[in-house]
Write a protein that holds these residues in place. Structure first.
Motif, PDB file in Angstrom:
ATOM      1  N   PHE A   1      -3.292 -30.794 -34.119  1.00  0.00           N
ATOM      2  CA  PHE A   1      -2.594 -29.525 -34.325  1.00  0.00           C
ATOM      3  C   PHE A   1      -1.174 -29.488 -33.762  1.00  0.00           C
ATOM      4  O   PHE A   1      -0.324 -28.790 -34.303  1.00  0.00           O
ATOM      5  N   GLY A   2      -0.916 -30.198 -32.674  1.00  0.00           N
ATOM      6  CA  GLY A   2       0.380 -30.116 -32.019  1.00  0.00           C
ATOM      7  C   GLY A   2       1.444 -31.019 -32.609  1.00  0.00           C
ATOM      8  O   GLY A   2       2.611 -30.630 -32.740  1.00  0.00           O
ATOM      9  N   ILE A   3       1.070 -32.242 -32.992  1.00  0.00           N
ATOM     10  CA  ILE A   3       2.035 -33.218 -33.504  1.00  0.00           C
ATOM     11  C   ILE A   3       2.386 -33.000 -34.976  1.00  0.00           C
ATOM     12  O   ILE A   3       3.548 -33.171 -35.365  1.00  0.00           O
ATOM     13  N   PRO A   4       1.435 -32.633 -35.848  1.00  0.00           N
ATOM     14  CA  PRO A   4       1.742 -32.534 -37.280  1.00  0.00           C
ATOM     15  C   PRO A   4       2.946 -31.668 -37.649  1.00  0.00           C
ATOM     16  O   PRO A   4       3.730 -32.068 -38.531  1.00  0.00           O
ATOM     17  N   PRO A   5       3.193 -30.508 -37.017  1.00  0.00           N
ATOM     18  CA  PRO A   5       4.389 -29.755 -37.397  1.00  0.00           C
ATOM     19  C   PRO A   5       5.688 -30.509 -37.136  1.00  0.00           C
ATOM     20  O   PRO A   5       6.654 -30.368 -37.893  1.00  0.00           O
ATOM     21  N   ILE A   6       5.712 -31.325 -36.081  1.00  0.00           N
ATOM     22  CA  ILE A   6       6.910 -32.123 -35.789  1.00  0.00           C
ATOM     23  C   ILE A   6       7.100 -33.185 -36.861  1.00  0.00           C
ATOM     24  O   ILE A   6       8.214 -33.439 -37.321  1.00  0.00           O
ATOM     25  N   VAL A   7       5.993 -33.798 -37.286  1.00  0.00           N
ATOM     26  CA  VAL A   7       6.060 -34.824 -38.330  1.00  0.00           C
ATOM     27  C   VAL A   7       6.515 -34.231 -39.653  1.00  0.00           C
ATOM     28  O   VAL A   7       7.365 -34.799 -40.350  1.00  0.00           O
ATOM     29  N   LYS A   8       5.968 -33.073 -40.012  1.00  0.00           N
ATOM     30  CA  LYS A   8       6.235 -32.502 -41.332  1.00  0.00           C
ATOM     31  C   LYS A   8       7.544 -31.721 -41.398  1.00  0.00           C
ATOM     32  O   LYS A   8       8.261 -31.785 -42.399  1.00  0.00           O
ATOM     33  N   PHE A   9       7.889 -31.006 -40.329  1.00  0.00           N
ATOM     34  CA  PHE A   9       9.022 -30.090 -40.397  1.00  0.00           C
ATOM     35  C   PHE A   9      10.154 -30.413 -39.422  1.00  0.00           C
ATOM     36  O   PHE A   9      11.228 -29.817 -39.523  1.00  0.00           O
ATOM     37  N   GLY A  10       9.918 -31.311 -38.470  1.00  0.00           N
ATOM     38  CA  GLY A  10      10.926 -31.595 -37.463  1.00  0.00           C
ATOM     39  C   GLY A  10      12.117 -32.362 -38.014  1.00  0.00           C
ATOM     40  O   GLY A  10      11.978 -33.167 -38.935  1.00  0.00           O
ATOM     41  N   SER A  11      13.291 -32.119 -37.441  1.00  0.00           N
ATOM     42  CA  SER A  11      14.489 -32.865 -37.834  1.00  0.00           C
ATOM     43  C   SER A  11      14.337 -34.320 -37.403  1.00  0.00           C
ATOM     44  O   SER A  11      13.490 -34.653 -36.560  1.00  0.00           O
ATOM     45  N   LYS A  12      15.148 -35.174 -37.968  1.00  0.00           N
ATOM     46  CA  LYS A  12      15.113 -36.593 -37.602  1.00  0.00           C
ATOM     47  C   LYS A  12      15.360 -36.760 -36.105  1.00  0.00           C
ATOM     48  O   LYS A  12      14.702 -37.548 -35.434  1.00  0.00           O
TER      49      LYS A  12
ATOM     50  N   THR B   1       0.611 -23.508 -42.934  1.00  0.00           N
ATOM     51  CA  THR B   1       0.251 -24.792 -43.548  1.00  0.00           C
ATOM     52  C   THR B   1      -0.460 -25.686 -42.538  1.00  0.00           C
ATOM     53  O   THR B   1      -1.345 -26.465 -42.902  1.00  0.00           O
ATOM     54  N   ASN B   2      -0.105 -25.563 -41.265  1.00  0.00           N
ATOM     55  CA  ASN B   2      -0.790 -26.335 -40.224  1.00  0.00           C
ATOM     56  C   ASN B   2      -2.239 -25.886 -40.084  1.00  0.00           C
ATOM     57  O   ASN B   2      -3.130 -26.690 -39.804  1.00  0.00           O
ATOM     58  N   PHE B   3      -2.478 -24.592 -40.291  1.00  0.00           N
ATOM     59  CA  PHE B   3      -3.829 -24.052 -40.191  1.00  0.00           C
ATOM     60  C   PHE B   3      -4.778 -24.677 -41.214  1.00  0.00           C
ATOM     61  O   PHE B   3      -5.973 -24.827 -40.946  1.00  0.00           O
ATOM     62  N   ASN B   4      -4.280 -25.030 -42.394  1.00  0.00           N
ATOM     63  CA  ASN B   4      -5.163 -25.579 -43.426  1.00  0.00           C
ATOM     64  C   ASN B   4      -5.856 -26.841 -42.933  1.00  0.00           C
ATOM     65  O   ASN B   4      -7.067 -27.027 -43.114  1.00  0.00           O
ATOM     66  N   HIS B   5      -5.086 -27.731 -42.316  1.00  0.00           N
ATOM     67  CA  HIS B   5      -5.657 -28.970 -41.775  1.00  0.00           C
ATOM     68  C   HIS B   5      -6.597 -28.656 -40.610  1.00  0.00           C
ATOM     69  O   HIS B   5      -7.698 -29.222 -40.515  1.00  0.00           O
ATOM     70  N   GLU B   6      -6.160 -27.775 -39.740  1.00  0.00           N
ATOM     71  CA  GLU B   6      -6.982 -27.419 -38.583  1.00  0.00           C
ATOM     72  C   GLU B   6      -8.342 -26.895 -39.012  1.00  0.00           C
ATOM     73  O   GLU B   6      -9.390 -27.299 -38.497  1.00  0.00           O
ATOM     74  N   ARG B   7      -8.341 -25.999 -39.998  1.00  0.00           N
ATOM     75  CA  ARG B   7      -9.598 -25.392 -40.441  1.00  0.00           C
ATOM     76  C   ARG B   7     -10.523 -26.407 -41.095  1.00  0.00           C
ATOM     77  O   ARG B   7     -11.744 -26.343 -40.934  1.00  0.00           O
ATOM     78  N   LEU B   8      -9.930 -27.354 -41.806  1.00  0.00           N
ATOM     79  CA  LEU B   8     -10.756 -28.361 -42.475  1.00  0.00           C
ATOM     80  C   LEU B   8     -11.463 -29.251 -41.473  1.00  0.00           C
ATOM     81  O   LEU B   8     -12.676 -29.494 -41.585  1.00  0.00           O
ATOM     82  N   ILE B   9     -10.743 -29.762 -40.482  1.00  0.00           N
ATOM     83  CA  ILE B   9     -11.405 -30.677 -39.551  1.00  0.00           C
ATOM     84  C   ILE B   9     -12.370 -29.933 -38.624  1.00  0.00           C
ATOM     85  O   ILE B   9     -13.364 -30.500 -38.178  1.00  0.00           O
TER      86      ILE B   9
ATOM     87  N   LYS C   1       2.680 -39.334 -23.930  1.00  0.00           N
ATOM     88  CA  LYS C   1       2.798 -37.921 -23.605  1.00  0.00           C
ATOM     89  C   LYS C   1       1.778 -37.161 -24.440  1.00  0.00           C
ATOM     90  O   LYS C   1       1.377 -37.610 -25.514  1.00  0.00           O
ATOM     91  N   ARG C   2       1.381 -35.975 -23.945  1.00  0.00           N
ATOM     92  CA  ARG C   2       0.390 -35.183 -24.651  1.00  0.00           C
ATOM     93  C   ARG C   2       0.988 -33.854 -25.111  1.00  0.00           C
ATOM     94  O   ARG C   2       1.891 -33.309 -24.464  1.00  0.00           O
ATOM     95  N   ALA C   3       0.480 -33.361 -26.216  1.00  0.00           N
ATOM     96  CA  ALA C   3       0.944 -32.090 -26.775  1.00  0.00           C
ATOM     97  C   ALA C   3      -0.242 -31.199 -27.098  1.00  0.00           C
ATOM     98  O   ALA C   3      -1.384 -31.661 -27.178  1.00  0.00           O
ATOM     99  N   CYS C   4       0.042 -29.926 -27.292  1.00  0.00           N
ATOM    100  CA  CYS C   4      -0.968 -28.977 -27.758  1.00  0.00           C
ATOM    101  C   CYS C   4      -0.280 -28.021 -28.730  1.00  0.00           C
ATOM    102  O   CYS C   4       0.937 -28.039 -28.871  1.00  0.00           O
ATOM    103  N   ILE C   5      -1.060 -27.210 -29.396  1.00  0.00           N
ATOM    104  CA  ILE C   5      -0.510 -26.147 -30.231  1.00  0.00           C
ATOM    105  C   ILE C   5      -0.705 -24.840 -29.462  1.00  0.00           C
ATOM    106  O   ILE C   5      -1.771 -24.605 -28.894  1.00  0.00           O
ATOM    107  N   ALA C   6       0.321 -24.012 -29.400  1.00  0.00           N
ATOM    108  CA  ALA C   6       0.244 -22.769 -28.637  1.00  0.00           C
ATOM    109  C   ALA C   6       0.693 -21.611 -29.514  1.00  0.00           C
ATOM    110  O   ALA C   6       1.890 -21.346 -29.647  1.00  0.00           O
TER     111      ALA C   6
END
Length: 436
Positions: free
Chosen positions: A130-141, A275-283, A156-161
């Motif tokens: 949940f925490g890394i995917p938004p950076i991969v999909k929407f983050g700048s280079k 859009t991040n929620f879709n993946h979260e809900r599926l898994i 390093k560790r991340a979370c979604i907040a």
């Protein structure tokens, strides 16, 4: 069972592991399932109950999984292949990262849930899921260059907040603010986040903040430093289930964050979160369905052996009736989950979000209902043994399935609203085409 032979107890395995024909599973998927089951058993499953009772999964387990690239499967498929190869990551237990699809994801999530407890696996995977995917999909280079090398390798560790004391499923009313400094170089973040899985161990949070006015249009997503960062205080929350998940309360008092930590653009927050929620809900749906399997198959096994009134419980029609109703719900749920996984493997991300977002929300809600049914049946059939703390372990996880990722009633409503939206768009096209 530690070995790779399927559990013979009814309802204990998905059909493909009982040798039944399956249109989705290839020999490569089966090879991964065997390797995944072995790795998960050796490094997590066999110790899961012990660690759940202790309240924390040892830190070395996270590093063991990262070293084997075994937390990457929590990310949406397809994986960020270019980034992984740059970091020297070419495969996951023999599966090339470029070959990874959502069916592999489903197998992985199913195997990680074999203990029947969601806390131990949840203590490891929330950042990757949940925490890394938004950076991969929407983050700048530039943002990706700063954060992904350490996050994807587990340095390093991340979370979604997202959730707050007064705003959980009502994401549009989040109140945590991020206000730019006079020189425009930093955001000053103030607010609180609650029920944050893995927060206590995380170096960063991919956080929903308010950079603009009221409502969804004022939301943005920001990478906020957590551990040992000035103005951040965190404490673990006591919860009834998922004890090892590290549920955390985060307070943010004038936390200074570089403007360059924005994910996407200001005002993009709601779109990114949804859009991040879709993946979260599926898994979540996959893992929860496995928990239901563990509960129901344990009850089935018990009823074959336990005697009462001169016969086994399985000889009682009322017992068979309970098992049958719960089993029908369970197998129906798994068939639906498998179908969604396959569909996503053959659709673009955009098309999958549009066509399956509402249905995925519905599947997540339904999976928690199925878990509740199977766990309740198990506790009732175990009788006094089901009333003990150990006996109720899976039942205590049920609220953690029905609430996170969007609470049940909200998702039921969301699913129908999404379906209506798709219908209206299709109806409009039909009307337009009929006028040509």
């Amino acid at each position: 069972m530690a070995e790779n032979s399927p559990n013979p107890v009814p309802f204990s395995e998905p059909p493909y592991l009982r040798g039944l024909p399956n249109p989705y599973i290839t020999p490569a998927h089966l090879r991964f399932q065997k390797a995944c089951r072995k790795f998960a058993w050796e490094n997590l499953i066999q110790h899961a109950m012990e660690w759940e009772k202790a309240g924390t999964v040892p830190e070395h387990v996270f590093h063991t999984f990262c070293k084997a690239n075994m937390l990457l499967p929590n990310m949406p498929a397809p994986l960020p292949v270019d980034w992984l190869k740059r970091l020297g990551i070419n495969d996951i237990l023999g599966v090339k990262v470029e070959d990874w699809d959502y069916t592999y994801t489903g197998i992985y999530c199913d195997e990680m849930g074999r203990s029947g407890l969601s806390g131990p696996s949840g203590s490891l995977n929330a950042g990757f899921a949940f925490g890394i995917p938004p950076i991969v999909k929407f983050g700048s280079k530039e943002l990706q260059e700063r954060f992904l090398p350490d996050l994807l390798t587990g340095k390093k560790r991340a979370c979604i907040a997202i959730t707050e004391p007064e705003a959980g499923s009502d994401v549009a009313n989040i109140t945590t603010t991020a206000v730019k400094t006079a020189d425009g170089k930093h955001y000053i973040v103030n607010g609180t986040k609650k029920w944050i899985t893995n927060g206590i161990w995380s170096d960063y949070a991919t956080m929903a903040v308010r950079t603009g006015g009221k409502g969804a249009s004022g939301l943005s997503v920001l990478v906020v430093p957590l551990k040992n960062h000035p103005g951040v205080s965190m404490r673990r929350l006591k919860v009834s289930g998922q004890i090892t998940g590290g549920t955390t309360y985060i307070e943010l008092d004038d936390v200074k964050v570089p403007v360059s930590n924005i994910v996407g653009k200001e005002g993009d927050g709601m779109r990114i979160i949804m859009t991040n929620f879709n993946h979260e809900r599926l898994i979540i749906a996959v893992g929860v369905t496995r928990q239901a399997r563990v509960a129901l198959s344990a009850a089935f096994s018990y009823c074959l052996k336990r005697e009462a009134f001169g016969k086994t419980l399985m000889d009682q029609p009322v017992v068979r009736h309970r098992l049958a109703k719960a089993g029908a719900e369970l197998e129906t749920m798994w068939a639906w989950v498998e179908q969604i996984l396959y569909q996503l493997s053959h659709m673009t991300k955009e098309e999958g979000d549009r066509q399956l977002g509402g249905l995925t929300a519905l599947a997540k809600a339904k999976s928690a209902m199925v878990l509740n049914e199977c766990a309740q049946v198990a506790v009732l059939l175990f009788g006094g043994n089901g009333f003990t703390q150990t006996g109720q372990a899976i039942l205590r996880d049920v609220p953690g399935a029905r609430i996170p990722g969007g609470s049940e009633d909200v998702l039921l409503d969301l699913s129908v609203r999404q379906l209506v939206k798709i219908y209206q768009a299709q109806e409009k096209k039909l009307v337009q085409s009929s006028k040509i």
